[in-house]
Write a protein that holds these residues in place. Structure first.
Motif, mmCIF file in Angstrom:
data_model
loop_
_atom_site.group_PDB
_atom_site.id
_atom_site.type_symbol
_atom_site.label_atom_id
_atom_site.label_comp_id
_atom_site.label_asym_id
_atom_site.label_seq_id
_atom_site.Cartn_x
_atom_site.Cartn_y
_atom_site.Cartn_z
ATOM 1 N N GLN A 26 0.830 -1.207 0.000
ATOM 2 C CA GLN A 26 0.000 0.000 0.000
ATOM 3 C C GLN A 26 0.863 1.254 0.000
ATOM 4 O O GLN A 26 0.540 2.258 -0.652
ATOM 5 N N ALA A 27 1.986 1.203 0.730
ATOM 6 C CA ALA A 27 2.881 2.357 0.791
ATOM 7 C C ALA A 27 3.522 2.621 -0.572
ATOM 8 O O ALA A 27 3.712 3.777 -0.966
ATOM 9 N N ILE A 28 3.853 1.557 -1.304
ATOM 10 C CA ILE A 28 4.425 1.736 -2.647
ATOM 11 C C ILE A 28 3.386 2.323 -3.589
ATOM 12 O O ILE A 28 3.697 3.197 -4.415
ATOM 13 N N ASP A 29 2.148 1.885 -3.476
ATOM 14 C CA ASP A 29 1.079 2.459 -4.291
ATOM 15 C C ASP A 29 0.926 3.950 -4.007
ATOM 16 O O ASP A 29 0.744 4.758 -4.925
ATOM 17 N N PHE A 30 1.021 4.310 -2.728
ATOM 18 C CA PHE A 30 0.935 5.726 -2.342
ATOM 19 C C PHE A 30 2.109 6.510 -2.908
ATOM 20 O O PHE A 30 1.948 7.630 -3.409
ATOM 21 N N LEU A 31 3.302 5.910 -2.850
ATOM 22 C CA LEU A 31 4.498 6.590 -3.346
ATOM 23 C C LEU A 31 4.422 6.787 -4.853
ATOM 24 O O LEU A 31 4.829 7.836 -5.372
ATOM 25 N N ARG A 32 3.892 5.806 -5.572
ATOM 26 C CA ARG A 32 3.739 5.946 -7.025
ATOM 27 C C ARG A 32 2.810 7.115 -7.357
ATOM 28 O O ARG A 32 3.097 7.923 -8.249
ATOM 29 N N GLU A 33 1.717 7.226 -6.628
ATOM 30 C CA GLU A 33 0.791 8.336 -6.854
ATOM 31 C C GLU A 33 1.432 9.670 -6.500
ATOM 32 O O GLU A 33 1.253 10.674 -7.204
ATOM 33 N N ALA A 34 2.195 9.688 -5.397
ATOM 34 C CA ALA A 34 2.872 10.921 -4.990
ATOM 35 C C ALA A 34 3.899 11.350 -6.038
ATOM 36 O O ALA A 34 4.072 12.545 -6.306
ATOM 37 N N HIS A 35 4.576 10.369 -6.642
ATOM 38 C CA HIS A 35 5.564 10.663 -7.673
ATOM 39 C C HIS A 35 4.901 11.287 -8.895
ATOM 40 O O HIS A 35 5.407 12.249 -9.493
ATOM 41 N N THR A 36 3.745 10.751 -9.279
ATOM 42 C CA THR A 36 2.995 11.300 -10.409
ATOM 43 C C THR A 36 2.558 12.736 -10.113
ATOM 44 O O THR A 36 2.668 13.630 -10.964
ATOM 45 N N LYS A 37 2.068 12.962 -8.892
ATOM 46 C CA LYS A 37 1.642 14.306 -8.495
ATOM 47 C C LYS A 37 2.834 15.263 -8.434
ATOM 48 O O LYS A 37 2.715 16.442 -8.776
ATOM 49 N N ARG A 295 13.821 3.446 -7.865
ATOM 50 C CA ARG A 295 13.047 3.596 -9.105
ATOM 51 C C ARG A 295 11.879 2.621 -9.138
ATOM 52 O O ARG A 295 10.759 2.974 -9.555
ATOM 53 N N ALA A 296 12.121 1.391 -8.711
ATOM 54 C CA ALA A 296 11.050 0.402 -8.703
ATOM 55 C C ALA A 296 9.883 0.872 -7.844
ATOM 56 O O ALA A 296 8.714 0.798 -8.252
ATOM 57 N N ALA A 297 10.184 1.378 -6.648
ATOM 58 C CA ALA A 297 9.126 1.851 -5.749
ATOM 59 C C ALA A 297 8.384 3.040 -6.352
ATOM 60 O O ALA A 297 7.155 3.114 -6.293
ATOM 61 N N LEU A 298 9.121 3.983 -6.931
ATOM 62 C CA LEU A 298 8.494 5.172 -7.511
ATOM 63 C C LEU A 298 7.614 4.806 -8.708
ATOM 64 O O LEU A 298 6.614 5.483 -8.987
ATOM 65 N N MET A 299 7.977 3.760 -9.426
ATOM 66 C CA MET A 299 7.193 3.324 -10.574
ATOM 67 C C MET A 299 6.076 2.360 -10.191
ATOM 68 O O MET A 299 5.350 1.867 -11.045
ATOM 69 N N GLY A 300 5.972 2.061 -8.898
ATOM 70 C CA GLY A 300 4.891 1.197 -8.438
ATOM 71 C C GLY A 300 5.171 -0.280 -8.558
ATOM 72 O O GLY A 300 4.247 -1.091 -8.536
#
Length: 348
Positions: A26-37, A295-300
């Protein structure tokens, strides 16, 4: 944006590492969204430079430092200050000049009167006491001053007159170098270059971007950006990045890629020794893996993939490979050599 790699929680990866928990997923999903924002928010004031923003985010969440290389006028200072703004972090800029002293960076003791009227030394913190520190034109200062940054970057602390002071968390140094004007500069020694995880090169914008830059910057004041994350959330996600699993074959690939940069090594390709005098050291393997995890975490993605290592390879290895005079005479840069090694590794 790459698609997230589905990975079940619990258990182990093919390489034997424990997989992420449900909370980590769930935290990685949040981080991916934060990266997009983050990219969208910075895009309100920074035109283009999307890959640079990606690389800065990778370094930030890998808990590492970066060296920015680019000609003047490419918004390096604006980019770094706005990155700090969106992350709710304290930003500090140090303009490196030939007369800059170490105490101008770390701080110094001064005499002050206390409540009882007695004079005593009081430590005044320097500009290095910030979450994101921009060391602007770091090669302008003499080696003694450059070295003042080493302890801060490696240990996240400074020592002044025998006293140790810890720097705030998160802490990141972003240093810039001007590749055009080299008169009166002090090139960073290889030992200090190795402290930076990535060398991030900024290139000229294309015509459409340059027109948009003119429209954006010649009107009213730049907009204030939203605060997307807090310092505490960044620290939590930096710890999360360390937990991203890496299969054994990715560790092997990273180590073999670094070893191929060493002209004295048995695995170096035949064409490399005439072009490279010194290859990358063991810290390069560490940073390849950390960069790939980030990078993996930021890309989800819930696991490091081969493409994650390959995408960070040029930024991580370029400043760690020292080319020969023959390579320089032929116009072959270190980044060209790294890209060729990565391409050949895809073919094998």
């Amino acid at each position: 944006m790459s698609e997230a790699t589905t990975a079940p929680s619990g258990g182990a990866t093919p390489g034997g590492e424990a997989q992420l928990s449900d909370n980590d997923v769930q935290a990685i999903d949040f981080l991916r969204e934060a990266h997009t924002k983050l990219k969208a928010e910075l895009g309100r004031v920074i035109v283009g430079q999307q890959s640079v923003i990606d690389q800065l985010a990778i370094c930030l969440f890998a808990r590492r430092h970066a060296l920015l290389m680019g000609v003047p006028g490419l918004a390096k200072t604006l980019l770094v200050s706005k990155l700090a703004e969106t992350m709710s972090l304290q930003f500090s800029r140090i303009q490196f000049t030939p007369d800059l002293m170490p105490m101008d960076i770390t701080g110094t003791d001064i005499l002050q009167d206390n409540a009882e009227g007695r004079r005593e030394f009081h430590f005044v913190k320097g500009p290095v006491f910030a979450n994101i520190v921009l060391a602007d034109e770091i090669n302008r200062a003499p080696p003694k001053t450059q070295a003042a940054m080493l302890e801060a970057m490696q240990e996240q602390r400074v020592t002044v007159v025998g006293k140790t002071f810890h720097l705030p968390s998160p802490f990141m140094v972003l240093a810039t170098q001007n590749p055009v004007e080299q008169e009166g500069t002090y090139p960073l020694p290889e030992a200090q270059l190795d402290r930076f995880m990535s060398l991030i090169e900024l290139d000229y914008p294309n015509e459409a971007e340059e027109i948009q830059i003119a429209k954006t910057t010649t009107g009213g004041e730049l907009p204030e950006l939203k605060h997307l994350l807090t310092g505490e959330q960044i620290i939590e996600h930096q710890a999360l990045v360390r937990r991203v699993p890496v299969p054994d074959h990715i560790y092997t690939y990273a180590a073999q890629l670094v070893r191929k940069t060493r002209p004295q090594g048995e695995t170096a390709p035949d064409w490399l020794p005439p072009l490279v005098s010194w290859g990358a050291g063991p810290r390069a393997v560490q940073n390849l893996i950390l960069g790939a995890k980030s990078r993996a975490a930021l890309m989800g993605s819930y696991m490091v993939r081969l493409e994650d290592v390959q995408e960070v390879a040029t930024a991580v290895l370029t400043h760690r490979v020292i080319t020969t005079f023959a390579a320089q005479a032929e116009g072959i840069a270190a980044k060209d050599i790294i890209r060729r090694l990565v391409e050949e590794s895809n073919e094998s």
